[in-house]
Scaffold this motif. Structure first.
Motif, PDB file in Angstrom:
ATOM      1  N   ILE A   1     -79.711 -13.186 -14.887  1.00 19.10           N
ATOM      2  CA  ILE A   1     -78.616 -13.959 -15.482  1.00 19.10           C
ATOM      3  C   ILE A   1     -77.286 -13.249 -15.228  1.00 19.10           C
ATOM      4  O   ILE A   1     -76.283 -13.881 -14.901  1.00 19.10           O
ATOM      5  CB  ILE A   1     -78.853 -14.179 -16.989  1.00 19.10           C
ATOM      6  N   SER A   2     -77.290 -11.931 -15.342  1.00 21.71           N
ATOM      7  CA  SER A   2     -76.081 -11.148 -15.070  1.00 21.71           C
ATOM      8  C   SER A   2     -75.641 -11.327 -13.619  1.00 21.71           C
ATOM      9  O   SER A   2     -74.455 -11.538 -13.339  1.00 21.71           O
ATOM     10  CB  SER A   2     -76.349  -9.679 -15.370  1.00 21.71           C
ATOM     11  N   ASP A   3     -76.589 -11.261 -12.684  1.00 25.38           N
ATOM     12  CA  ASP A   3     -76.261 -11.454 -11.265  1.00 25.38           C
ATOM     13  C   ASP A   3     -75.705 -12.851 -11.011  1.00 25.38           C
ATOM     14  O   ASP A   3     -74.727 -13.013 -10.272  1.00 25.38           O
ATOM     15  CB  ASP A   3     -77.494 -11.222 -10.384  1.00 25.38           C
ATOM     16  N   LEU A   4     -76.332 -13.861 -11.615  1.00 25.36           N
ATOM     17  CA  LEU A   4     -75.868 -15.243 -11.462  1.00 25.36           C
ATOM     18  C   LEU A   4     -74.445 -15.387 -11.992  1.00 25.36           C
ATOM     19  O   LEU A   4     -73.584 -15.975 -11.329  1.00 25.36           O
ATOM     20  CB  LEU A   4     -76.810 -16.204 -12.205  1.00 25.36           C
ATOM     21  N   SER A   5     -74.187 -14.818 -13.161  1.00 26.21           N
ATOM     22  CA  SER A   5     -72.851 -14.966 -13.744  1.00 26.21           C
ATOM     23  C   SER A   5     -71.802 -14.231 -12.902  1.00 26.21           C
ATOM     24  O   SER A   5     -70.689 -14.721 -12.731  1.00 26.21           O
ATOM     25  CB  SER A   5     -72.825 -14.494 -15.191  1.00 26.21           C
ATOM     26  N   LYS A   6     -72.157 -13.074 -12.360  1.00 27.57           N
ATOM     27  CA  LYS A   6     -71.215 -12.357 -11.496  1.00 27.57           C
ATOM     28  C   LYS A   6     -70.845 -13.207 -10.284  1.00 27.57           C
ATOM     29  O   LYS A   6     -69.679 -13.285  -9.894  1.00 27.57           O
ATOM     30  CB  LYS A   6     -71.815 -11.027 -11.021  1.00 27.57           C
ATOM     31  N   LYS A   7     -71.844 -13.844  -9.679  1.00 27.15           N
ATOM     32  CA  LYS A   7     -71.584 -14.696  -8.512  1.00 27.15           C
ATOM     33  C   LYS A   7     -70.726 -15.895  -8.888  1.00 27.15           C
ATOM     34  O   LYS A   7     -69.839 -16.298  -8.139  1.00 27.15           O
ATOM     35  CB  LYS A   7     -72.897 -15.155  -7.889  1.00 27.15           C
TER      36      LYS A   7
ATOM     37  N   GLU B   1     -77.004 -19.073 -26.760  1.00 26.66           N
ATOM     38  CA  GLU B   1     -75.882 -18.131 -26.873  1.00 26.66           C
ATOM     39  C   GLU B   1     -75.476 -17.596 -25.501  1.00 26.66           C
ATOM     40  O   GLU B   1     -74.284 -17.409 -25.228  1.00 26.66           O
ATOM     41  CB  GLU B   1     -76.230 -16.987 -27.822  1.00 26.66           C
ATOM     42  N   ILE B   2     -76.459 -17.362 -24.633  1.00 20.62           N
ATOM     43  CA  ILE B   2     -76.156 -16.902 -23.276  1.00 20.62           C
ATOM     44  C   ILE B   2     -75.362 -17.977 -22.530  1.00 20.62           C
ATOM     45  O   ILE B   2     -74.355 -17.682 -21.881  1.00 20.62           O
ATOM     46  CB  ILE B   2     -77.450 -16.527 -22.518  1.00 20.62           C
ATOM     47  N   PHE B   3     -75.785 -19.230 -22.634  1.00 18.69           N
ATOM     48  CA  PHE B   3     -75.062 -20.323 -21.987  1.00 18.69           C
ATOM     49  C   PHE B   3     -73.661 -20.480 -22.556  1.00 18.69           C
ATOM     50  O   PHE B   3     -72.710 -20.725 -21.822  1.00 18.69           O
ATOM     51  CB  PHE B   3     -75.832 -21.644 -22.118  1.00 18.69           C
ATOM     52  N   LYS B   4     -73.528 -20.346 -23.872  1.00 19.28           N
ATOM     53  CA  LYS B   4     -72.197 -20.439 -24.484  1.00 19.28           C
ATOM     54  C   LYS B   4     -71.281 -19.360 -23.916  1.00 19.28           C
ATOM     55  O   LYS B   4     -70.110 -19.623 -23.621  1.00 19.28           O
ATOM     56  CB  LYS B   4     -72.289 -20.297 -26.001  1.00 19.28           C
ATOM     57  N   GLY B   5     -71.810 -18.157 -23.774  1.00 17.58           N
ATOM     58  CA  GLY B   5     -71.015 -17.069 -23.203  1.00 17.58           C
ATOM     59  C   GLY B   5     -70.604 -17.361 -21.774  1.00 17.58           C
ATOM     60  O   GLY B   5     -69.452 -17.102 -21.378  1.00 17.58           O
TER      61      GLY B   5
ATOM     62  N   ARG C   1     -67.864 -19.994 -21.802  1.00 19.75           N
ATOM     63  CA  ARG C   1     -66.579 -19.384 -22.208  1.00 19.75           C
ATOM     64  C   ARG C   1     -65.996 -18.574 -21.045  1.00 19.75           C
ATOM     65  O   ARG C   1     -64.782 -18.599 -20.806  1.00 19.75           O
ATOM     66  CB  ARG C   1     -66.770 -18.504 -23.438  1.00 19.75           C
ATOM     67  N   ALA C   2     -66.856 -17.857 -20.317  1.00 23.91           N
ATOM     68  CA  ALA C   2     -66.384 -17.080 -19.166  1.00 23.91           C
ATOM     69  C   ALA C   2     -65.831 -18.007 -18.082  1.00 23.91           C
ATOM     70  O   ALA C   2     -64.822 -17.689 -17.441  1.00 23.91           O
ATOM     71  CB  ALA C   2     -67.517 -16.219 -18.615  1.00 23.91           C
ATOM     72  N   LEU C   3     -66.478 -19.155 -17.895  1.00 21.35           N
ATOM     73  CA  LEU C   3     -65.971 -20.122 -16.916  1.00 21.35           C
ATOM     74  C   LEU C   3     -64.620 -20.696 -17.357  1.00 21.35           C
ATOM     75  O   LEU C   3     -63.761 -20.975 -16.518  1.00 21.35           O
ATOM     76  CB  LEU C   3     -66.991 -21.244 -16.698  1.00 21.35           C
ATOM     77  N   GLU C   4     -64.428 -20.854 -18.649  1.00 23.21           N
ATOM     78  CA  GLU C   4     -63.125 -21.305 -19.157  1.00 23.21           C
ATOM     79  C   GLU C   4     -62.049 -20.260 -18.859  1.00 23.21           C
ATOM     80  O   GLU C   4     -60.939 -20.605 -18.429  1.00 23.21           O
ATOM     81  CB  GLU C   4     -63.190 -21.557 -20.666  1.00 23.21           C
ATOM     82  N   GLN C   5     -62.390 -18.999 -19.067  1.00 19.54           N
ATOM     83  CA  GLN C   5     -61.430 -17.927 -18.763  1.00 19.54           C
ATOM     84  C   GLN C   5     -61.145 -17.869 -17.267  1.00 19.54           C
ATOM     85  O   GLN C   5     -60.007 -17.655 -16.848  1.00 19.54           O
ATOM     86  CB  GLN C   5     -61.970 -16.581 -19.244  1.00 19.54           C
ATOM     87  N   ARG C   6     -62.173 -18.084 -16.482  1.00 21.59           N
ATOM     88  CA  ARG C   6     -62.004 -18.090 -15.017  1.00 21.59           C
ATOM     89  C   ARG C   6     -61.045 -19.202 -14.610  1.00 21.59           C
ATOM     90  O   ARG C   6     -60.172 -19.013 -13.771  1.00 21.59           O
ATOM     91  CB  ARG C   6     -63.355 -18.276 -14.347  1.00 21.59           C
ATOM     92  N   ARG C   7     -61.205 -20.369 -15.220  1.00 19.12           N
ATOM     93  CA  ARG C   7     -60.316 -21.496 -14.926  1.00 19.12           C
ATOM     94  C   ARG C   7     -58.866 -21.112 -15.229  1.00 19.12           C
ATOM     95  O   ARG C   7     -57.972 -21.353 -14.426  1.00 19.12           O
ATOM     96  CB  ARG C   7     -60.718 -22.710 -15.754  1.00 19.12           C
ATOM     97  N   ASP C   8     -58.648 -20.510 -16.399  1.00 15.31           N
ATOM     98  CA  ASP C   8     -57.293 -20.109 -16.778  1.00 15.31           C
ATOM     99  C   ASP C   8     -56.722 -19.097 -15.786  1.00 15.31           C
ATOM    100  O   ASP C   8     -55.542 -19.180 -15.415  1.00 15.31           O
ATOM    101  CB  ASP C   8     -57.286 -19.518 -18.191  1.00 15.31           C
TER     102      ASP C   8
END
Length: 144
Positions: free
Chosen positions: A18-24, A114-118, A121-128
């Motif tokens: 999951i960490s690797d996926l989110s980093k990508k 909770e992992i998906f929510k995180g 939220r990270a994708l929202e920050q990425r958008r900003d």
């Protein structure tokens, strides 16, 4: 592949995967800001959709948990002529193996949610960040 299969496959990932996926998903190439902006909407929608489906599944297993508890309690109350206290019934139900098993499922879904929510939220920050980077890039071009 339908959404149900995708979510099942994502739920099977361990934390490192999951960490690797989110980093990508969250990495940015400053030279390709516009490409990232173009893909951001779909990525955000996709994972928001997965989170919504997982949230629905979570609520469904909570319903199942309550049903199991009710059935166990009813069965215990009907099995005796004695008046059973509320405290006894609650302890009996909570200690029942079926309730424990279902509660573990609830906990697993809660963790995944909770992992998906995180991630969302990270994708929202990425958008900003992308919007700000795009604005900065336009400002640079105007100055040249």
């Amino acid at each position: 592949m339908n959404l149900e299969n995708i979510i099942v496959n994502i739920r099977k990932l361990n934390l490192d995967e999951i960490s690797d996926l989110s980093k990508k998903l969250l990495e940015l190439d400053l030279d390709n800001v516009y490409i990232h902006l173009k893909d951001q909407s779909y990525t955000f929608f996709y994972f928001s959709m997965c989170m919504a489906k997982l949230n629905k599944d979570y609520r469904d297993i909570l319903i199942d948990l309550n049903k199991i508890k009710f059935e166990i309690r009813k069965k215990e109350e009907e099995s005796t002529q004695k008046k059973l206290t509320e405290k006894y019934l609650e302890a009996f139900v909570e200690a029942h193996p079926d309730v424990i098993l279902q509660q573990k499922r609830v906990n697993d879904y809660d963790c995944q949610l909770e992992i998906f929510k995180g991630l969302v939220r990270a994708l929202e920050q990425r958008r900003d960040m992308l919007v700000q980077m795009s604005s900065n890039k336009r400002a640079e071009i105007k100055l040249q």
